[in-house]
Design a protein around this motif. Structure first.
Motif, PDB file in Angstrom:
ATOM      1  N   TYR A 422      14.597  33.341  60.319  1.00  0.00           N
ATOM      2  CA  TYR A 422      13.627  33.647  59.256  1.00  0.00           C
ATOM      3  C   TYR A 422      13.619  35.143  58.959  1.00  0.00           C
ATOM      4  N   GLU A 423      13.250  35.464  57.736  1.00  0.00           N
ATOM      5  CA  GLU A 423      13.061  36.880  57.393  1.00  0.00           C
ATOM      6  C   GLU A 423      11.691  37.319  57.884  1.00  0.00           C
ATOM      7  N   VAL A 424      11.684  38.489  58.534  1.00  0.00           N
ATOM      8  CA  VAL A 424      10.429  38.991  59.118  1.00  0.00           C
ATOM      9  C   VAL A 424      10.196  40.414  58.613  1.00  0.00           C
ATOM     10  N   LEU A 425       9.004  40.685  58.103  1.00  0.00           N
ATOM     11  CA  LEU A 425       8.638  42.064  57.755  1.00  0.00           C
ATOM     12  C   LEU A 425       8.083  42.718  59.025  1.00  0.00           C
ATOM     13  N   VAL A 426       8.828  43.716  59.534  1.00  0.00           N
ATOM     14  CA  VAL A 426       8.477  44.319  60.828  1.00  0.00           C
ATOM     15  C   VAL A 426       7.300  45.275  60.621  1.00  0.00           C
ATOM     16  N   GLU A 427       6.235  45.058  61.385  1.00  0.00           N
ATOM     17  CA  GLU A 427       5.029  45.852  61.150  1.00  0.00           C
ATOM     18  C   GLU A 427       4.755  46.911  62.201  1.00  0.00           C
ATOM     19  N   GLU A 428       4.943  46.557  63.472  1.00  0.00           N
ATOM     20  CA  GLU A 428       4.545  47.515  64.517  1.00  0.00           C
ATOM     21  C   GLU A 428       5.097  47.083  65.865  1.00  0.00           C
ATOM     22  N   VAL A 429       4.914  47.966  66.845  1.00  0.00           N
ATOM     23  CA  VAL A 429       5.256  47.608  68.216  1.00  0.00           C
ATOM     24  C   VAL A 429       4.184  46.633  68.683  1.00  0.00           C
ATOM     25  N   GLU A 435       7.774  46.660  74.591  1.00  0.00           N
ATOM     26  CA  GLU A 435       9.225  46.521  74.359  1.00  0.00           C
ATOM     27  C   GLU A 435       9.528  45.674  73.138  1.00  0.00           C
ATOM     28  N   LEU A 436       8.494  45.010  72.640  1.00  0.00           N
ATOM     29  CA  LEU A 436       8.721  44.084  71.526  1.00  0.00           C
ATOM     30  C   LEU A 436       8.170  44.635  70.207  1.00  0.00           C
ATOM     31  N   LEU A 437       8.830  44.250  69.124  1.00  0.00           N
ATOM     32  CA  LEU A 437       8.290  44.539  67.796  1.00  0.00           C
ATOM     33  C   LEU A 437       7.573  43.292  67.310  1.00  0.00           C
ATOM     34  N   LYS A 450      12.767  41.725  70.330  1.00  0.00           N
ATOM     35  CA  LYS A 450      13.215  43.048  70.787  1.00  0.00           C
ATOM     36  C   LYS A 450      13.926  43.761  69.645  1.00  0.00           C
ATOM     37  N   GLY A 451      13.669  45.055  69.487  1.00  0.00           N
ATOM     38  CA  GLY A 451      14.353  45.789  68.429  1.00  0.00           C
ATOM     39  C   GLY A 451      13.924  47.238  68.440  1.00  0.00           C
ATOM     40  N   ASP A 452      14.695  48.056  67.696  1.00  0.00           N
ATOM     41  CA  ASP A 452      14.413  49.478  67.654  1.00  0.00           C
ATOM     42  C   ASP A 452      13.233  49.760  66.722  1.00  0.00           C
ATOM     43  N   LYS A 453      12.430  50.747  67.123  1.00  0.00           N
ATOM     44  CA  LYS A 453      11.242  51.095  66.333  1.00  0.00           C
ATOM     45  C   LYS A 453      11.561  51.459  64.885  1.00  0.00           C
ATOM     46  N   ASN A 454      12.792  51.978  64.650  1.00  0.00           N
ATOM     47  CA  ASN A 454      13.079  52.382  63.268  1.00  0.00           C
ATOM     48  C   ASN A 454      13.212  51.193  62.311  1.00  0.00           C
ATOM     49  N   LEU A 455      13.093  49.978  62.868  1.00  0.00           N
ATOM     50  CA  LEU A 455      13.098  48.796  61.989  1.00  0.00           C
ATOM     51  C   LEU A 455      11.726  48.565  61.353  1.00  0.00           C
ATOM     52  N   ILE A 456      10.716  49.289  61.854  1.00  0.00           N
ATOM     53  CA  ILE A 456       9.366  49.090  61.318  1.00  0.00           C
ATOM     54  C   ILE A 456       9.360  49.398  59.814  1.00  0.00           C
TER      55      ILE A 456
END
Ligand code: 5AD
Ligand code: SF4
Length: 479
Positions: A422-429, A435-437, A450-456
């Motif tokens: 699914y497509e997810v709009l990444v909002e925050e840690v 460790e999770l977004l 799990k993912g890098d913070k710059n995906l927010i």
């Protein structure tokens, strides 16, 4: 004890009036030098209770205070000005606010210069103002939902005369544009399309606290949405107590379908709207939803009850068959659509059989999420005058039965998502696990991965590996 000045007080009679034609104004920012001097670089704290309309009001209040040179803080112990932005929709919402007002006694005794204000829907009720004035002498200023535009005027008066003030106007027909605004989020935004409500459901306080329904002009709404797109916002939610009746008061041919079509054409990745009213939800809206991929295929469609008799007593203008027909019409044109709802259990004198009709309806619709409430009498509403022969214990029992029925569907849908991407709009840690977004899918489900913070702030693809009732866990899919 400071003197009290009543600049304007709430009136249920005026709030009931539905005949005024809307007037449009530009916001006037009018601080005196004294106000600017007193507040520049000082900290303010604001806590909001309740619905999205209140959250949007908070953003406007913050916008005004920021323009005065103030700085927001999340710590009420260190602020110079504190505002509680309240909700009146149910008794438990009000109880939380009373608890918080109580906590401020201590804070104010340590910080005598603190300006303590209360605003929002609770302050629209005369009996609550009287109670606060009497029991909480350290509350300095109370202002109503129509008086956010008067906040600076109130502060000007406060710094001149240092009295206690009550300012609650019944300006049902007014719409203010060019309001300052400091949005709480950088990727998702709420945009008001109309204010107030004309429905007068018999249990509901909102038409009294927020006034009659008035639509913003579409050119203003579109300009606000365009600006959000240019700023890089990924999701807009169009807000109104009843979005489907948008434009009725404008008499210029504007409808919600037309507005939705225009906003969806603006290149915003995700578009949502809240709240829909079943009998005002017209087929042209279904067609616009089907036409635009960026309108999320998820509709919040409050049903309130599955019993026709209870719906009639609630003054809802549809019956259960009409509601189910609408759901089926939407599903036939948009097969992957999902629904959420609001349901009230224990409306006065609701019989067990009538409650069972709600369970029947829930089992026919298959909601993927829902907000459920035990009926709470609201002073001044028609339902609050009814005698009620159902005990609170019985209401709690029914409430649990309803939640169990709904959760069967939530569980089924959540499990069905496992294995799919699914497509997810990444909002925050994630709050619980750093460790999770976390972000939201198109169908409004929370996903942790799990993912890098710059995906927010980005929309990414996530494959679902595990599901809980109210949240999902997955992994990033790289393409
Ligand atoms: N008691 C319980 N629930 C209420 N709601 C509104 N008024 C009341 C009340 N008096 C619920 C309705 C509405 C949601 C926002 O709150 O379900 O859709
Ligand atoms: Fe209240 Fe009914 Fe208006 Fe919703 S539609 S805000 S429940 S009066």
């Amino acid at each position: 004890m400071k003197n009290i000045e009543f600049i304007d007080v709430p009136s249920i009679e005026k709030a009931k009036s539905r005949k005024i034609k809307s007037k449009y104004y530009d916001y006037n920012f009018n601080p005196t030098l004294k106000t600017l001097d007193a507040l520049k670089n000082k900290k303010y704290f604001i806590r909001t209770y309740g619905c999205q309309a209140n959250i949007r009001d908070e953003e406007i209040i913050s916008g005004i205070l920021n323009r005065l040179g103030m700085i927001k803080t999340n710590n009420e112990e260190e602020c110079h000005l504190a505002i509680l932005n309240t909700c009146a929709v149910r008794e438990n919402a009000e109880d939380k606010v009373y608890g918080q007002i109580g906590d401020f006694k201590n804070i104010k005794s340590k910080n005598k210069d603190l300006i303590f204000m209360i605003c929002g829907c609770m302050i629209e009720q005369k009996h609550i103002i009287d109670l606060i004035l009497e029991k909480f002498p350290y509350v300095d200023i109370m202002f109503g939902t129509h008086n956010i535009v008067d906040l600076v005027t109130l502060l000007n008066k406060y710094f001149e005369e240092k009295k206690r003030y009550v300012f609650v106007s019944s300006r049902e027909g007014d719409v203010f544009e060019n309001l300052p605004s400091s949005r709480n989020e950088t990727y998702k935004a709420f945009v008001n399309i109309s204010y107030g409500c004309n429905n007068f459901c018999t249990y509901c306080i909102v038409p009294y606290t927020r006034g009659r329904e008035r639509s913003r002009l579409s050119k203003e709404i579109i300009a606000e949405c365009k600006e959000l797109v240019e700023k890089g916002y990924k999701e807009i939610t169009l807000l109104g107590q009843n979005v489907d009746s948008y434009g009725k008061d404008l008499n210029n041919g504007d409808t919600f379908a037309k507005l939705l079509d225009e906003v969806a054409s603006l290149n915003i990745p995700r578009l949502r709207f809240l709240t829909s009213y079943p009998s005002d939800f017209k087929d042209d809206v279904i067609d616009v939803m089907a036409k635009h991929d960026n309108i999320m295929k998820f509709i919040h469609l409050p049903v309130q009850s599955g019993s026709d008799e209870i719906l009639r007593l609630m003054n809802r203008r549809y019956n259960s068959k009409e509601y189910l027909d609408l759901i089926n019409r939407i599903r036939s044109k948009i097969p992957n659509i999902e629904f959420s709802t609001d349901i009230i259990v224990g409306f006065p004198n609701e019989t067990y059989d009538q409650f069972k009709e709600t369970i029947d309806l829930v089992q026919k619709v298959h909601y993927t999420s829902a907000f459920t409430f035990i009926y709470s009498p609201r002073e001044g509403t028609p339902a609050a005058r009814l005698n009620d022969n159902v005990t609170y214990e019985e209401k709690v029992k029914r409430f649990k039965e309803l939640v169990a029925a709904l959760e069967k569907d939530f569980d089924y849908f959540a499990k069905k998502m496992i294995g799919n991407t699914y497509e997810v709009l990444v909002e925050e840690v994630s709050k619980k696990n750093k460790e999770l977004l976390r972000g939201y899918t198109e169908n409004n489900k929370i996903v942790h991965f799990k993912g890098d913070k710059n995906l927010i702030g980005q929309i990414v693809k996530v494959k679902i590996n595990d599901s809980h009732l109210y949240s999902l866990f997955g992994e990033l899919v790289n393409e």
